[in-house]
Design a protein around this motif. Structure first.
Motif, mmCIF file in Angstrom:
data_model
loop_
_atom_site.group_PDB
_atom_site.id
_atom_site.type_symbol
_atom_site.label_atom_id
_atom_site.label_comp_id
_atom_site.label_asym_id
_atom_site.label_seq_id
_atom_site.Cartn_x
_atom_site.Cartn_y
_atom_site.Cartn_z
ATOM 1 N N GLU A 89 0.718 -0.818 -0.395
ATOM 2 C CA GLU A 89 -0.035 -0.070 0.533
ATOM 3 C C GLU A 89 0.776 1.051 0.257
ATOM 4 O O GLU A 89 0.815 2.330 -0.847
ATOM 5 N N ARG A 111 2.000 1.973 -3.544
ATOM 6 C CA ARG A 111 0.873 3.324 -4.140
ATOM 7 C C ARG A 111 0.893 4.022 -4.058
ATOM 8 O O ARG A 111 0.692 5.236 -4.386
ATOM 9 N N ARG A 112 0.862 4.416 -2.326
ATOM 10 C CA ARG A 112 0.908 5.832 -2.031
ATOM 11 C C ARG A 112 2.049 6.973 -2.195
ATOM 12 O O ARG A 112 1.749 7.673 -3.058
ATOM 13 N N ALA A 170 -5.856 -1.401 1.986
ATOM 14 C CA ALA A 170 -6.686 0.654 2.971
ATOM 15 C C ALA A 170 -7.205 0.475 3.535
ATOM 16 O O ALA A 170 -6.924 1.581 4.486
ATOM 17 N N TRP A 205 -4.373 0.614 6.646
ATOM 18 C CA TRP A 205 -4.008 1.604 6.863
ATOM 19 C C TRP A 205 -4.584 2.746 7.558
ATOM 20 O O TRP A 205 -3.946 3.189 8.203
ATOM 21 N N VAL A 211 2.953 10.079 5.131
ATOM 22 C CA VAL A 211 2.771 10.895 4.133
ATOM 23 C C VAL A 211 3.877 11.482 3.026
ATOM 24 O O VAL A 211 4.618 12.245 3.626
#
Length: 338
Positions: free
Chosen positions: A194, A197-198, A297, A300, A312
């Protein structure tokens, strides 16, 4: 038509130089993490050992120094089960960038009762997954300061046959230690995918790479006194198992390649070549349940709520003259062969 030359095979015994780089290895004082640190130290890089036990970390530093002349290895006090310790550890790293972190430390309990951290989280899930999730959040500025930095997450073959229970992530209702451990490692692995992907969605140059060490036994691991001592009898008694599994020195190879190989891309999984249990590291397909974007997701979101952190990353800022650093080839084909 002329053939396109291929990059050479990755050689675990001839690692590329990395002088000037800084690598953090959680749990680098023992087990597989120790050998990851030892091998990375041999490249000339500065290796930071994240460990809550100062005496064990100092023993590991002494052992590495005895085998790697001029090794640059430092201890970073860190307790992944303690959120305050994680933040303080990152503050202690200073403003210099970090080229890679290997999320390796882990707790494995064999017997009940279920144990909790001071924050009230189940110990294995908290240490193996939540602690690394929070650590990644706090490391974001240091990783962003090093173009092409890498977050290498160490999963486990034990997670291959497990599935997460999103309604009981911390095994509060049905605690079985071995299953709880395997699920904590699965959570780590889903986090790594994940995260990739972010990172790609944000245009970040940081890579998230996933590895698993296969099967590793202490009895097949070379001695590194006082960190690890193997007797001749232990080695001889387990030699037949060497056909199937390996020592922790070899189990470190996938993580070391994930840190150093310029051909490795984000979102890839590296593991041992022979049946995923032993041998030199290769890039392998993601396990089918690791591609479950819905579960990843939701995990997360739950991890964010439990830790109060949210890793982030953003795209690199434009440099003077209108140019921007390369995106490290996210999604491109691997340049090196497996």
């Amino acid at each position: 038509m002329p053939s396109v030359p291929q990059a050479p095979q990755w050689d675990v015994h001839r690692l590329p130089p990395a002088r000037g780089k800084r690598f953090l290895v959680t749990g680098g004082n023992a087990g597989i993490g120790y050998f990851v640190a030892e091998q990375l130290a041999g490249t000339g890089a500065t290796v930071l050992l994240g460990s809550r036990d100062r005496a064990k970390a100092e023993a590991a530093i002494g052992s590495i120094g005895a085998r790697v002349p001029g090794a640059r290895v430092e201890h970073v006090p860190m307790d992944l089960a303690d959120p305050a310790s994680i933040e303080a550890s990152v503050d202690a790293l200073g403003p210099d960038g970090l080229d890679a972190v290997v999320l390796n430390a882990g707790v494995a309990l064999d017997h009940p009762p279920r144990r909790e951290t001071g924050a009230g989280h189940e110990l294995m899930f908290a240490t193996n997954h939540l602690g690394h999730f929070a650590l990644t959040h706090h490391l974001t500025p240091l990783l962003a300061a090093a173009p092409g930095s890498r977050i290498v997450t160490t999963g486990s073959f034990a997670a291959k046959s497990e599935r997460l229970d999103l309604d009981d992530l911390q095994s509060a209702h049905d605690y079985r230690p071995k299953r709880a451990y395997a699920r904590s490692k699965l959570a780590q692995m889903l986090f790594a995918v994940e995260l990739d992907r972010r990172l790609r969605a944000a245009g970040s140059t940081t890579l998230s790479v996933l590895v698993h060490p296969g099967g590793a036994l202490d009895s097949l691991t070379p001695s590194r006194p006082p960190v690890h001592v193997r007797t001749t009898g232990e080695r001889l008694s387990r030699l037949p198992l060497g056909l199937v599994v390996q020592g922790k020195d070899a189990a470190a190879w996938p993580a070391v390649r994930a840190v150093l190989d310029p051909g490795v891309r984000g979102g890839r999984l590296l593991g041992p070549r022979a049946f995923g249990l032993r041998g030199t590291p290769r890039i392998e397909p993601l396990w089918s349940h690791l591609t479950d974007t819905t579960t990843a997701a939701r995990l997360w979101a739950a991890s964010r709520d439990l830790t109060g952190t949210d890793p982030v990353f953003t795209a690199p800022t434009t440099e003077p003259g209108g140019t921007e650093g390369p995106a490290a080839g996210h999604g491109a084909a691997d340049a090196s062969t497996g």
